[in-house]
Design an enzyme around this catalytic site. Structure first.
Site, PDB file in Angstrom:
ATOM      1  N   HIS A 113      45.154  33.855  47.168  1.00 36.63           N
ATOM      2  CA  HIS A 113      45.242  34.627  45.932  1.00 36.63           C
ATOM      3  C   HIS A 113      46.600  35.311  45.812  1.00 36.63           C
ATOM      4  O   HIS A 113      47.212  35.687  46.810  1.00 36.63           O
ATOM      5  CB  HIS A 113      44.149  35.693  45.881  1.00 36.63           C
ATOM      6  CG  HIS A 113      42.771  35.161  46.034  1.00 36.63           C
ATOM      7  ND1 HIS A 113      42.124  35.101  47.255  1.00 36.63           N
ATOM      8  CD2 HIS A 113      41.910  34.657  45.116  1.00 36.63           C
ATOM      9  CE1 HIS A 113      40.913  34.583  47.079  1.00 36.63           C
ATOM     10  NE2 HIS A 113      40.753  34.304  45.800  1.00 36.63           N
TER      11      HIS A 113
ATOM     12  N   ASP B 195      42.807  31.975  53.778  1.00 35.74           N
ATOM     13  CA  ASP B 195      41.859  31.453  52.794  1.00 35.74           C
ATOM     14  C   ASP B 195      42.418  30.309  51.957  1.00 35.74           C
ATOM     15  O   ASP B 195      41.710  29.752  51.113  1.00 35.74           O
ATOM     16  CB  ASP B 195      41.319  32.562  51.894  1.00 35.74           C
ATOM     17  CG  ASP B 195      42.380  33.517  51.400  1.00 35.74           C
ATOM     18  OD1 ASP B 195      43.562  33.357  51.757  1.00 35.74           O
ATOM     19  OD2 ASP B 195      42.030  34.454  50.647  1.00 35.74           O
TER      20      ASP B 195
ATOM     21  N   HIS C  39      45.750  43.126  47.425  1.00 32.23           N
ATOM     22  CA  HIS C  39      45.331  43.374  46.038  1.00 32.23           C
ATOM     23  C   HIS C  39      45.356  44.862  45.677  1.00 32.23           C
ATOM     24  O   HIS C  39      45.141  45.210  44.515  1.00 32.23           O
ATOM     25  CB  HIS C  39      43.929  42.821  45.797  1.00 32.23           C
ATOM     26  CG  HIS C  39      43.826  41.338  45.912  1.00 32.23           C
ATOM     27  ND1 HIS C  39      44.644  40.481  45.214  1.00 32.23           N
ATOM     28  CD2 HIS C  39      43.003  40.550  46.660  1.00 32.23           C
ATOM     29  CE1 HIS C  39      44.334  39.229  45.514  1.00 32.23           C
ATOM     30  NE2 HIS C  39      43.358  39.245  46.402  1.00 32.23           N
TER      31      HIS C  39
ATOM     32  N   ASP D 245      48.717  33.920  51.063  1.00 36.24           N
ATOM     33  CA  ASP D 245      47.279  33.984  50.835  1.00 36.24           C
ATOM     34  C   ASP D 245      46.890  33.052  49.681  1.00 36.24           C
ATOM     35  O   ASP D 245      47.714  32.734  48.817  1.00 36.24           O
ATOM     36  CB  ASP D 245      46.894  35.427  50.502  1.00 36.24           C
ATOM     37  CG  ASP D 245      45.408  35.681  50.479  1.00 36.24           C
ATOM     38  OD1 ASP D 245      44.875  36.148  51.498  1.00 36.24           O
ATOM     39  OD2 ASP D 245      44.775  35.425  49.437  1.00 36.24           O
TER      40      ASP D 245
END
Length: 341
Positions: free
Chosen positions: A195, A282, A158, A193
């Site tokens: 996200h 995740d 991120h 991931d």
């Protein structure tokens, strides 16, 4: 397979972060390392300590303004009477194309996209060692290893060139990709991931030498919200070199693997010299953040599918994945695709 980790990656831990206007316990806990290391060892990885590689590989991705801010922000913040223990931005510019502010409060807003990347006293140290862990894995591949694993913590995807966010400070996957380009000019980054890897996308969005692909929960109602949509394809020379594959919430193994096959077909068309896998665990059905529903067996199939499609130089960089009953097993399942003959 060689794996890399430094003990100082545990030092960083701002204990809470802001969610829906409320400070809650930070799931990016140092104990993640223990679970993930257990999983990597069970898969047959052999751990080594990375070396201090200096700021060169980090500054190949991140701006000098950002590096200077991150290194000194906590010390400067501590001079503010009554300030919080960790640096948390409370004012942000609408755009970052104006004057650069002098105040650490304003710089925090300039360099932090959200309140999920608080900066503590040890953040700089741990973030550097996390980045150097990615560099060490890339260097192992440059030296002749076909695969290497970087147990990076804090994670990185991120973080953009000048902005922290979502528990991420340095973009370890991007740093590994640029490091690999010393020998392998064309690198693909495959982000699996939960996200979207918005920082990675931003770093390479106008480039045609690094192809970025992200499979993730649809951001229309999920973090990072503003990035990760299917129509984001790159700009300028980078047009067509970014692929986002957003998935409906709670997508299972079958849906994820179908998207993965789409991603790998596009990577094959790019014909990379090397691959970086931004490995978030995740996406697990057991992950406390929730969002997707990949099983432990699914992670093994993901690893096998990627390795079958691309068997060349590969750096696996740990991204998300938070403490659950299956965290270690999920990492073991993925990595066994690379450690078992």
């Amino acid at each position: 397979m060689k794996a890399f980790l430094h003990d100082d990656q545990k030092c960083h831990y701002p204990k809470d972060y802001l969610v829906n206007g409320v400070f809650v316990d930070n799931p990016e806990h140092p104990a993640r390392i223990d679970h993930l290391k257990t999983g990597a060892l069970a898969a047959g990885c052999e751990f080594q300590q990375p070396k201090n590689s200096g700021l060169g590989p980090i500054s190949a991705v991140h701006t000098p303004e950002y590096l200077h801010f991150l290194q000194h922000a906590h010390r400067r913040w501590s001079y503010i009477e009554g300030a919080s223990e960790a640096v948390v931005a409370d004012i942000r510019p609408v755009a970052r194309d104006g004057a650069y502010p002098a105040s650490v409060v304003a710089q925090a807003g300039y360099h932090m996209s959200d309140a999920a990347a608080p900066i503590g006293a040890d953040t700089w140290t741990s973030a550097c060692w996390s980045a150097w862990t990615a560099v060490a894995a890339a260097d192992a591949v440059l030296a002749g290893d076909t695969h290497a694993f970087a147990l990076c913590r804090p994670p990185g995807h991120h973080a953009s060139a000048e902005v922290a966010g979502g528990f991420c400070y340095f973009n370890n996957s991007a740093i590994a990709a640029v490091q690999l380009q010393q020998k392998y000019p064309r690198v693909a980054i495959l982000d699996v991931d939960l996200h979207h890897g918005n920082g990675t996308q931003q770093i390479f969005y106008k480039r045609d030498d690094v192809f970025t692909v992200s499979i993730h929960a649809d951001p229309v109602r999920f973090y990072p919200f503003f990035w990760g949509h299917a129509d984001e394809r790159g700009e300028g020379r980078g047009l067509g070199y970014n692929l986002n594959l957003p998935l409906p919430r709670q997508s299972d193994d079958k849906v994820f693997l179908k998207a993965l096959n789409t991603a790998l077909a596009r990577i094959e068309a790019f014909a990379p010299d090397a691959l970086v896998i931004a490995l978030g665990i995740d996406a697990s059905i057991d992950d406390p953040i929730g969002g997707l529903a990949v099983s432990t067996d699914g992670f093994h199939h993901i690893g096998q599918t990627i390795k079958s499609a691309f068997s060349g130089p590969t750096v696996i960089v740990q991204e998300g994945g938070y403490i659950s009953s299956s965290l270690a097993a999920n990492l073991t399942a993925f990595l066994r695709a690379y450690t078992q003959k």
